[in-house]
Design a protein around this motif. Structure first.
Motif, mmCIF file in Angstrom:
data_model
loop_
_atom_site.group_PDB
_atom_site.id
_atom_site.type_symbol
_atom_site.label_atom_id
_atom_site.label_comp_id
_atom_site.label_asym_id
_atom_site.label_seq_id
_atom_site.Cartn_x
_atom_site.Cartn_y
_atom_site.Cartn_z
ATOM 1 N N ASP A 20 -5.424 2.797 -0.862
ATOM 2 C CA ASP A 20 -4.945 1.577 -0.218
ATOM 3 C C ASP A 20 -3.469 1.679 0.152
ATOM 4 O O ASP A 20 -2.652 2.174 -0.632
ATOM 5 N N ASP A 21 -3.146 1.205 1.347
ATOM 6 C CA ASP A 21 -1.776 1.284 1.851
ATOM 7 C C ASP A 21 -1.027 -0.036 1.748
ATOM 8 O O ASP A 21 0.171 -0.088 2.039
ATOM 9 N N ALA A 22 -1.708 -1.096 1.333
ATOM 10 C CA ALA A 22 -1.090 -2.418 1.368
ATOM 11 C C ALA A 22 -0.510 -2.852 0.029
ATOM 12 O O ALA A 22 0.191 -3.864 -0.029
ATOM 13 N N ALA A 23 -0.803 -2.122 -1.025
ATOM 14 C CA ALA A 23 -0.352 -2.545 -2.349
ATOM 15 C C ALA A 23 0.483 -1.475 -3.031
ATOM 16 O O ALA A 23 0.526 -1.388 -4.253
ATOM 17 N N VAL A 24 1.159 -0.650 -2.240
ATOM 18 C CA VAL A 24 1.947 0.446 -2.812
ATOM 19 C C VAL A 24 3.254 -0.057 -3.412
ATOM 20 O O VAL A 24 3.619 0.296 -4.535
ATOM 21 N N LEU A 25 3.970 -0.869 -2.645
ATOM 22 C CA LEU A 25 5.246 -1.403 -3.128
ATOM 23 C C LEU A 25 4.976 -2.681 -3.915
ATOM 24 O O LEU A 25 4.636 -3.715 -3.356
ATOM 25 N N THR A 26 5.115 -2.591 -5.218
ATOM 26 C CA THR A 26 4.868 -3.730 -6.090
ATOM 27 C C THR A 26 6.154 -4.154 -6.784
ATOM 28 O O THR A 26 7.108 -3.371 -6.895
ATOM 29 N N VAL A 27 6.171 -5.380 -7.261
ATOM 30 C CA VAL A 27 7.329 -5.881 -7.993
ATOM 31 C C VAL A 27 7.572 -5.019 -9.231
ATOM 32 O O VAL A 27 8.707 -4.613 -9.514
ATOM 33 N N ALA A 60 -6.638 4.135 -5.358
ATOM 34 C CA ALA A 60 -7.831 4.524 -4.615
ATOM 35 C C ALA A 60 -8.780 3.336 -4.522
ATOM 36 O O ALA A 60 -8.840 2.499 -5.432
ATOM 37 N N TYR A 61 -9.518 3.253 -3.428
ATOM 38 C CA TYR A 61 -10.538 2.214 -3.318
ATOM 39 C C TYR A 61 -11.640 2.509 -4.339
ATOM 40 O O TYR A 61 -11.853 3.667 -4.732
ATOM 41 N N ASN A 81 -11.130 -2.380 9.959
ATOM 42 C CA ASN A 81 -9.716 -2.621 9.678
ATOM 43 C C ASN A 81 -9.509 -3.426 8.399
ATOM 44 O O ASN A 81 -8.555 -3.208 7.661
ATOM 45 N N HIS A 82 -10.393 -4.380 8.143
ATOM 46 C CA HIS A 82 -10.230 -5.238 6.964
ATOM 47 C C HIS A 82 -10.430 -4.423 5.689
ATOM 48 O O HIS A 82 -11.409 -3.691 5.558
ATOM 49 N N ARG A 83 -9.510 -4.566 4.739
ATOM 50 C CA ARG A 83 -9.588 -3.804 3.506
ATOM 51 C C ARG A 83 -8.792 -4.498 2.404
ATOM 52 O O ARG A 83 -7.897 -5.303 2.667
ATOM 53 N N ALA A 84 -9.124 -4.174 1.169
ATOM 54 C CA ALA A 84 -8.407 -4.671 -0.004
ATOM 55 C C ALA A 84 -8.531 -3.639 -1.104
ATOM 56 O O ALA A 84 -9.572 -2.986 -1.249
ATOM 57 N N ALA A 85 -7.489 -3.470 -1.878
ATOM 58 C CA ALA A 85 -7.440 -2.401 -2.870
ATOM 59 C C ALA A 85 -8.552 -2.501 -3.908
ATOM 60 O O ALA A 85 -9.012 -1.481 -4.432
ATOM 61 N N ASP A 86 -8.990 -3.726 -4.211
ATOM 62 C CA ASP A 86 -9.986 -3.900 -5.270
ATOM 63 C C ASP A 86 -11.414 -4.013 -4.744
ATOM 64 O O ASP A 86 -12.327 -4.337 -5.488
ATOM 65 N N SER A 120 -4.290 7.484 3.832
ATOM 66 C CA SER A 120 -3.849 6.094 3.729
ATOM 67 C C SER A 120 -4.787 5.148 4.467
ATOM 68 O O SER A 120 -5.123 5.369 5.633
ATOM 69 N N ALA A 121 -5.222 4.106 3.774
ATOM 70 C CA ALA A 121 -6.121 3.075 4.314
ATOM 71 C C ALA A 121 -7.548 3.582 4.503
ATOM 72 O O ALA A 121 -8.392 2.861 5.023
#
Length: 232
Positions: free
Chosen positions: A18-25, A114-115, A213-218, A13-14
């Motif tokens: 990516d750990d920040a976009a797992v829970l989506t609408v 995945a990144y 620390n800075h990251r984004a899924a895309d 994770s991370a």
């Protein structure tokens, strides 16, 4: 070029996913729908918001500490927290049902992205003859996420806390990973993002590379640097 290491071990994770976009609408709505609960986009977004606020609050962090030692314990702790978050959220609806939907989304391999540089870097390392492993504090089987990405066959071993009863930063998980790969710790590079949990690999003699620390899924995670460190 001579290789600097014989193996590279990655956090999950991370680091690779990516750990920040797992829970989506979309994901939460679908999981709730499978359980007979119809949520609109606004309701699903709010459920994600209150769920994250609860599990990431200081009290939530404290209750989650060490829960990755077993799959049963992970499910119990997370479901309790998510049920509390969902209590009173939707009148007439059992909060446990909503909690189960959120938990299902969290642990769905297809929910984890995945990144962009994950697959290319794993492939390059594998082609260079470097053994690959994944070491994670996790409460469920993450192998399907790698299979969905098409790289599961590149990873020699998965050392998961829920299967070993040990969690990072404890030395046991790192030692078990090196043993499974058949390499001495000093010849295995550990790649992660947490200076405490992942950085603890140095205690068993492993060199460590910590990602920013800075990251984004895309966006690429910066994993290409691992190729140079490994001597590829």
């Amino acid at each position: 070029m001579a290789r600097n290491v014989d193996a590279v071990l990655f956090d999950f994770s991370a680091t690779l996913f990516d750990d920040a976009a797992v829970l989506t609408v979309t994901g939460v709505r679908a999981a709730a729908g499978e359980r007979g609960v119809a949520l609109d986009d606004e309701q699903a977004a709010r459920l994600v918001e209150v769920s994250l606020a609860t599990v990431d609050a200081p009290a939530g962090h404290a209750r989650r500490e060490g829960c990755d030692r077993s799959a049963d314990r992970h499910r119990t702790v997370w479901t309790e927290l998510l049920t509390e978050a969902a209590t009173g959220f939707l009148p007439g609806q059992e909060p446990r049902t909503l909690a189960d939907a959120v938990y299902a989304c969290l642990t769905d391999p297809l929910s984890w992205r995945a990144y962009p540089d994950t697959a290319p870097v794993l492939t390059s390392l594998h082609r260079a003859g470097i053994a690959l492993g994944v070491v994670s504090n996790i409460g469920w089987d993450i192998r399907p996420a790698f299979a969905a990405l098409g790289v599961a066959e590149l990873v020699t071993s998965f050392t998961l806390s829920c299967e070993h009863g040990a969690v990072k930063p404890e030395p046991a998980l790192f030692e078990a990973a090196c043993t499974r790969l058949g390499v001495p710790a000093e010849r295995a590079l550990f790649v992660g993002d947490d200076p405490v949990r992942d950085g603890a690999a140095t205690a068993v003699g492993m060199p460590v590379y910590l990602l920013p620390n800075h990251r984004a899924a895309d966006r690429p995670r910066g994993l290409a640097a691992v190729l140079a460190i490994a001597g590829c």
